[in-house]
Scaffold this motif. Structure first.
Motif, short mmCIF file in Angstrom:
data_model
loop_
_atom_site.label_atom_id
_atom_site.label_comp_id
_atom_site.label_asym_id
_atom_site.label_seq_id
_atom_site.Cartn_x
_atom_site.Cartn_y
_atom_site.Cartn_z
N CYS A 1 0.83 -1.20 0.00
CA CYS A 1 0.00 0.00 0.00
C CYS A 1 0.87 1.26 0.00
O CYS A 1 0.73 2.13 -0.86
N VAL A 2 1.77 1.36 0.95
CA VAL A 2 2.62 2.54 1.07
C VAL A 2 3.54 2.68 -0.14
O VAL A 2 3.69 3.76 -0.71
N HIS A 3 4.15 1.58 -0.55
CA HIS A 3 5.07 1.62 -1.69
C HIS A 3 4.37 2.09 -2.96
O HIS A 3 4.84 3.00 -3.66
N HIS A 4 3.20 1.51 -3.25
CA HIS A 4 2.51 1.83 -4.49
C HIS A 4 1.99 3.26 -4.51
O HIS A 4 2.05 3.94 -5.54
N VAL A 5 1.48 3.73 -3.37
CA VAL A 5 0.98 5.11 -3.32
C VAL A 5 2.14 6.09 -3.46
O VAL A 5 2.02 7.13 -4.13
N ALA A 6 3.29 5.77 -2.88
CA ALA A 6 4.46 6.64 -3.01
C ALA A 6 4.95 6.68 -4.46
O ALA A 6 5.37 7.74 -4.96
N VAL A 7 4.91 5.55 -5.15
CA VAL A 7 5.27 5.53 -6.58
C VAL A 7 4.29 6.39 -7.37
O VAL A 7 4.67 7.12 -8.29
N ALA A 8 3.01 6.31 -7.00
CA ALA A 8 1.99 7.14 -7.67
C ALA A 8 2.34 8.62 -7.53
O ALA A 8 2.20 9.41 -8.48
N VAL A 9 2.79 9.02 -6.35
CA VAL A 9 3.16 10.42 -6.12
C VAL A 9 4.36 10.80 -6.98
O VAL A 9 4.39 11.88 -7.58
N GLU A 10 5.35 9.92 -7.06
CA GLU A 10 6.53 10.22 -7.89
C GLU A 10 6.13 10.44 -9.34
O GLU A 10 6.58 11.39 -9.99
N THR B 1 3.99 2.12 12.00
CA THR B 1 3.11 2.98 12.79
C THR B 1 2.87 4.33 12.11
O THR B 1 1.94 5.05 12.46
N GLU B 2 3.72 4.67 11.15
CA GLU B 2 3.59 5.95 10.45
C GLU B 2 2.79 5.82 9.16
O GLU B 2 2.68 6.78 8.39
N MET B 3 2.23 4.63 8.91
CA MET B 3 1.56 4.36 7.63
C MET B 3 0.50 5.39 7.29
O MET B 3 0.49 5.96 6.19
N ARG B 4 -0.40 5.65 8.21
CA ARG B 4 -1.51 6.56 7.92
C ARG B 4 -1.00 7.98 7.65
O ARG B 4 -1.48 8.66 6.73
N LYS B 5 -0.01 8.41 8.41
CA LYS B 5 0.56 9.74 8.21
C LYS B 5 1.23 9.84 6.85
O LYS B 5 1.12 10.87 6.15
N ILE B 6 1.92 8.79 6.44
CA ILE B 6 2.59 8.78 5.13
C ILE B 6 1.57 8.88 4.01
O ILE B 6 1.73 9.66 3.06
N LEU B 7 0.49 8.11 4.12
CA LEU B 7 -0.53 8.14 3.07
C LEU B 7 -1.20 9.50 2.98
O LEU B 7 -1.43 10.02 1.88
N THR B 8 -1.52 10.10 4.11
CA THR B 8 -2.19 11.41 4.06
C THR B 8 -1.24 12.49 3.53
O THR B 8 -1.69 13.44 2.88
N THR B 9 0.05 12.35 3.80
CA THR B 9 1.02 13.28 3.20
C THR B 9 1.02 13.14 1.69
O THR B 9 1.05 14.13 0.95
N CYS B 10 0.95 11.90 1.22
CA CYS B 10 0.87 11.66 -0.23
C CYS B 10 -0.36 12.33 -0.82
O CYS B 10 -0.29 12.96 -1.89
N PHE B 11 -1.49 12.24 -0.13
CA PHE B 11 -2.72 12.84 -0.64
C PHE B 11 -2.59 14.37 -0.71
O PHE B 11 -3.13 15.00 -1.63
N ARG B 12 -1.87 14.94 0.24
CA ARG B 12 -1.67 16.40 0.24
C ARG B 12 -0.78 16.84 -0.91
O ARG B 12 -0.85 18.01 -1.35
N VAL B 13 0.04 15.95 -1.41
CA VAL B 13 0.85 16.26 -2.60
C VAL B 13 0.01 16.08 -3.86
O VAL B 13 0.08 16.88 -4.80
#
Length: 315
Positions: A30-39, A126-138
């Protein structure tokens, strides 16, 4: 190097990542794929200005491709070397300082999580949700800057996005939303591409029979929260017996699981509450149904003041 292609790719990675969000989910994917989406989205914006803006500094062969002289390059376009995700963020941040409010420190956590998963298979879960919401803000200001459709990009994931950003929504609520989103995607792929007549016939056929071979009193039919089908609730049935004559005893049904054959949605336990399927039902059992109940419960039919008998129908 095409901005539209990168935009589409970003949406595909986002959708694939958020589809991992259920009770059997894989947080790493989940985290990896969403971060790739942001890139890819960061680079889509840069390429929309000029393809050269994502080329790795000093790579002459890649620069030839980016400036329209790929026929003179000694390497194919597939081997073009681009900048990393943090540098892409820095460049976009400089170009859109008022729109992109995520700080470099906040974004560094996204990059580190993605790289940690990709290279050593680990990150701070434990930072998963924070990481995803940061991605959404980008993602949000980039979609606006690209003039892209939010509906086309987020697809069925907008509600899950909103709930992830809402600190009051529990993990159970997030799981249910993700399951419903996935079920809607399944229904869209399997059912809603058909013409109306065929669709109605298939839904009726799938709804006709419960996926579990249970007595009628041990299940209830309810409209599916994800599609036009009607799914089946299974759960616990019990008869109140303490100090009550046999002829006056009442039965109750408490759902513990829901299944829809149309969209393949499955909910269980506390996942039933967010969609309103956690209610208690008073059953009016015939004498024959009461006899079946005691057979299913594997107890003798009581004649006096015994403990309540119950059977869990969740097979």
């Amino acid at each position: 190097m095409n901005s539209d292609e990168l935009l589409v790719s970003s949406g595909r990675w986002l959708d694939a990542g958020l589809k991992q969000f259920d009770d059997e989910w894989d947080p790493d994917f989940c985290v990896h794929h969403v971060a790739v989406a942001v890139e890819h989205l960061l680079k889509a914006y840069l390429v929309s200005l000029h393809p050269a803006l994502i080329v790795d500094r000093g790579d002459w062969q890649s620069m030839l491709h980016a400036t329209g002289h790929g026929n003179r390059s000694k390497v194919p376009a597939s081997r073009t070397r681009s900048i990393g995700v943090t540098e892409a963020f820095d460049r976009v941040k400089e170009l859109l300082p008022q729109h992109l409010t995520v700080t470099k420190t906040e974004f560094l956590a996204v990059a580190e999580a993605r790289n940690g998963i990709a290279h050593v298979g680990a990150y701070e879960a434990t930072e998963m949700r924070k990481i995803l919401t940061t991605c959404f803000r980008v993602i949000r200001p980039l979609l606006e800057s690209l003039g892209a459709s939010e509906g086309d990009y987020w697809k069925f994931n907008s509600k899950l996005r909103d709930q992830l950003e809402d600190e009051h929504v529990t993990q159970v609520g997030l799981t249910v939303t993700a399951k419903i989103d996935r079920a809607r995607t399944t229904a869209g792929r399997l059912i809603y591409r058909l013409n109306r007549q065929d669709r109605i016939a298939i839904i009726a056929a799938l709804n006709a029979r419960s996926p579990q071979d249970l007595p009628p009193f041990a299940q209830q039919v309810e409209r599916c929260p994800a599609c036009d089908g009607r799914g089946w609730l299974q759960g616990q049935v019990w008869v109140e017996e303490i100090g009550i004559p046999v002829q006056n005893r009442s039965a109750k049904f408490a759902p513990t699981r829901y299944q829809c054959a149309v969209c393949q949605l499955e909910l269980e336990g506390d996942q039933l509450e967010p969609v309103g399927l956690h209610y208690l039902v008073d059953l009016e059992l015939t004498d024959e149904e009461l006899r079946q109940f005691y057979i299913a419960a594997d107890v003798e039919r009581p004649g006096g003041e015994d403990e309540d008998a119950y059977v869990e129908i969740d097979r």
